[in-house]
Design an enzyme around this catalytic site. Structure first.
Site, PDB file in Angstrom:
ATOM      1  N   GLY A 194      25.621   2.728 -23.852  1.00 12.57           N
ATOM      2  CA  GLY A 194      26.691   3.516 -24.217  1.00 12.57           C
ATOM      3  C   GLY A 194      28.028   3.136 -23.302  1.00 12.57           C
ATOM      4  CD  GLN A 232      16.510   2.249 -27.614  1.00 13.87           C
ATOM      5  OE1 GLN A 232      16.266   2.058 -28.654  1.00 13.87           O
ATOM      6  NE2 GLN A 232      17.875   3.021 -27.392  1.00 13.87           N
ATOM      7  CB  VAL A 250      -4.349 -10.424  -9.054  1.00 17.10           C
ATOM      8  CG1 VAL A 250      -4.956  -9.194  -9.349  1.00 17.10           C
ATOM      9  CG2 VAL A 250      -3.406 -10.767 -10.281  1.00 17.10           C
ATOM     10  CD  GLU A 261      25.707  -0.354 -25.986  1.00 12.88           C
ATOM     11  OE1 GLU A 261      25.338  -1.137 -26.821  1.00 12.88           O
ATOM     12  OE2 GLU A 261      25.196   0.964 -25.906  1.00 12.88           O
ATOM     13  CG  ASP A 282      -1.893  -1.131   1.276  1.00 10.63           C
ATOM     14  OD1 ASP A 282      -2.251  -1.670   0.230  1.00 10.63           O
ATOM     15  OD2 ASP A 282      -2.565  -1.229   2.358  1.00 10.63           O
TER      16      ASP A 282
END
EC number: 2.7.1.11
Length: 729
Positions: free
Chosen positions: A524, A613, A299, A578, A166
């Site tokens: 990057g 992305q 749920v 990367e 909550d």
């Protein structure tokens, strides 16, 4: 930071014992916290015990209190709920029960208790602590414990972590489980919106929150709901009229869908409950719309924890161990929480008191006070919601200014939510709002059009960039750009984008044995994604550009994995940013691991690429983007008014071009000119990165013998002071 201090973290826990328990309703991310408490506890040299079934296990003792090992918490990170069980416990409410609990702890030499639960569970812990010395003297008198045992356990340290979906605990920006619950809710809202687009429908969605409207409020901001009912802010007396008018206006603007969000504890000004059925009947009776009610129920507690909750749980767990081991008889029981992106410690009872004050203010119908007590972040949410949902945009544009909005850089989930709120807040303020397609290229080519209110309808949940974005920089076409700025009379420009960001890493390497996954992430030269994904997924190593590594480091990591395969945990996960190193490529690392791991483990590699992305934005990104957009447009309107003289705008001060972003605990506007000194332009990253401090946690949780720099740890603060300076996100 001296070497002695460094060494201190590793020996801080020697001779001490910590018990960890989860209590009250379960929340996703509790397991991440338990895992971090166990592993960091063991790292400091302490013994750590699980208490199964919450306080009930503390009272019953026996097998319910078991010593934890390093391996006993592996594979817990990605599980929802709580693995060690949680139960509501009547016995602990009685003194007799607490006496038995004290006996069980003293016999095992445990004097540190970490409680993960809601406000009820944490209040119980504080009572236990205040009675501790009386309980011990009773046990001594009854001959159940020796004088020596009593001396050894003379005081009890308690640290709380708030686990509650909550987000109803005052003093904490986010409680463990809230973000995951929002994920569950948004999945359902997104599913509902598609069916409602097919049929013209009104949906009434009831979410959890008996006394706190946080989930309902953020959901309504994240999905652009027409109306939200929350316990803290009951609607005006004529709300039925207002609601029906609002719904029919949305329809006439061409929307096929109405969404109304109701918190289960919603009430009117007289304290009478407003139920989802009441609202449905009202809409059907007055407007005759096809209306459906969906009650979400449990749920919301289910499913796997989101990346945010895993990182939150892990960081809080680390901070909890530090707070316990640094505790003295004089330090009050504290709660560890997050404010902005900083860990903070707050006195437990102050937070509990303010949380109770909210309920009291609501009972006494002092709703404005209840809203204030919830804190600035909650109030900001409410203000933005009211602006976007209840204010009618002015019809005439006389005397208005022209503001343009555009996207630049790579597409990022959440951009559209930011554009939507920027455009709408601009319209509400009476401005003429233009949108620019395809970034700076579009600005140069004049791909510019005026946007009305419904132009951005339904954009909040959409991924990518609807306006289109290009990575071209403005350098080549400055002349055309300035000509268009003059031609369209653009007086302010809101740019959304920048050094690329992205909140999605989805990869699980569970279930397979003796396998090491090597995964390349984007970013990057910036290692944020690899580091945070590493924390969220429990990686063994994360290679990043900001922390140079050599062949010796690679060798040490391979060796570490070989050792790991000899234990019961037979999986490895390695992340590589990367651009972390031009020679040690993902293929190179994969080949090295494959060769060195022959016969011990096999390796797999995966380059995540552009899927990071993709996808629709997370609830956090939708909400954050919506508020950032609103804040940017408010700032812009203020600045334009300030610098408007004789029909012209004079924008020649450094602060007429600013970047809006999170700094430690607050959202701040920083002049671009100032940021130049703090930026490494070659690699497109800031020179100082706040999250690098989290890297040691990653290594400790992966069982590396390293020094933990605790110089930047949180000191105890008071909640009243926090109100005025907290992150107004």
């Amino acid at each position: 930071m001296t070497h002695e201090e460094h060494h201190a973290a590793k020996t801080l826990g020697i001779g001490k014992a910590i018990a960890v328990l989860t209590s009250g309703g379960d929340a996703q991310g509790m397991n991440a916290a338990v895992r971090a408490v166990v592993r960091v506890g063991i790292f400091t040299g302490a013994r750590v015990f699980f208490v199964h079934e919450g306080y009930q296990g503390l009272v019953d003792g026996g097998d319910h209190i078991k010593e934890a090992t390093w391996e006993s918490v592996s594979m817990m990170l990605q599980l929802g709920g709580t693995v060690i069980g949680s139960a509501r416990c009547k016995d602990f409410r009685e003194r007799e029960g607490r006496l038995r609990a004290a006996y069980n702890l003293v016999k095992r030499g445990i004097t540190n208790l970490c409680v993960i639960g809601g406000d009820g569970s944490l209040t119980g812990a504080d009572t236990f602590r205040s009675e501790w010395s009386d309980l011990l003297s009773d046990l001594q008198k009854a001959g159940k414990i020796t004088d020596e045992e009593a001396t050894k356990s003379s005081y009890l340290n308690i640290v709380g972590l708030v686990g509650s979906i909550d987000n109803d605990f005052c003093g904490t920006d986010m409680t463990i489980g809230t973000d995951s619950a929002l994920h569950r809710i948004m999945e359902i809202v997104d599913a509902i919106t598609t069916t409602a687009q097919s049929h013209q429908r009104t949906f009434v969605l009831e979410v959890m929150g008996r006394h706190c409207g946080y989930l309902a409020l953020v959901t309504s901001l994240s999905c652009g709901a027409d109306w939200v009912f929350i316990p803290e802010c009951p609607p005006d007396d004529d709300w039925e009229e207002h609601l029906c008018r609002r719904l029919s206006e949305t329809r006439t603007r061409g929307s096929r869908l109405n969404i109304i969000i109701v918190a289960e504890g919603a009430i009117d000004k007289n304290g009478k409950p407003i139920t989802s059925e009441d609202i449905k009947n009202l809409v059907v009776k007055r407007l005759g719309y096809d209306t459906r009610v969906t009650v979400l129920g449990h749920v919301q507690r289910g499913g796997t924890p989101s990346a945010f909750d895993r990182i939150l749980g892990s960081r809080m767990g680390v901070e909890a161990v530090m707070a316990l081991l640094e505790g003295t008889p004089d330090t009050p029981a504290c709660v560890v929480s997050l404010s902005g992106n900083q860990a903070v410690r707050l006195p437990l009872m102050e937070c509990v008191q303010v949380t109770k004050d909210v309920t009291k203010a609501m009972d006494e119908k002092k709703f404005d006070e209840a809203l204030k007590l919830r804190g600035r972040s909650f109030m900001n949410n409410w203000e933005v919601y009211k602006l976007l949902a209840h204010v009618r945009p002015p019809v005439s544009k006389s005397g208005s200014h022209t503001v343009a909005v555009m996207n630049v850089g790579a597409p990022a989930a959440g951009m559209n939510a930011a554009v939507r709120s920027t455009v709408r807040i601009g319209l509400i303020q009476g401005n003429r709002v233009l949108v620019v397609h395809d970034g700076f290229e579009g600005l140069a080519k004049g791909q510019i059009e005026e946007a009305g209110w419904s132009y951005v309808g339904g954009w909040t949940g959409q991924g990518g960039s609807k306006l289109g974005t290009k990575r071209t920089l403005p350098k080549k076409s400055f002349e055309q750009i300035s000509a268009n700025i003059t031609k369209f009379n653009i007086q302010g420009l809101v740019i959304i984008g920048g050094f690329e960001t992205c909140d999605r890493i989805k990869q699980s390497a569970a279930g397979t044995k003796r396998r090491v996954f090597i995964i390349e992430t984007m970013g990057g030269y910036c290692g944020y994604l690899a580091t945070m994904a590493g924390l969220a997924a429990g990686a063994d190593a994360a290679y990043i550009f900001e922390e140079p590594f050599t062949i010796r480091d690679l060798q040490a990591n391979v060796e570490h994995l070989v050792q790991k395969m000899k234990t019961t945990v037979k999986r490895g996960l390695v992340l590589r940013n990367e651009k972390c190193n031009e020679n040690y490529t993902t293929d190179f690392i994969f080949n090295l691991y494959s060769e060195e791991g022959k016969g011990i483990f096999d390796s797999r590699k995966n380059v995540l690429g552009h899927m990071q992305q993709g996808g629709s934005p997370t609830p956090f990104d939708r909400n954050f983007a919506t508020k950032m957009g609103a804040k940017a447009m408010n700032w812009m309107s203020g600045k334009i008014k300030e610098s408007y003289r004789n029909g012209r705008i004079f924008a020649n001060t450094p602060d007429s071009g600013c970047v809006l972003g999170m700094r430690k605990r607050a959202l701040v506007f920083q002049p671009v000119a100032e940021l130049k000194d703090q930026t490494d332009f070659e690699h497109r990253i800031p020179k100082e990165q706040w999250w690098l401090k989290l890297r040691p946690i990653l290594k400790i949780l992966a069982k590396y013998e390293i020094d933990l720099d605790t110089s930047d740890h949180a000191h105890l603060e008071h909640i009243t002071r926090k109100r005025s300076g907290e992150a107004a996100v």
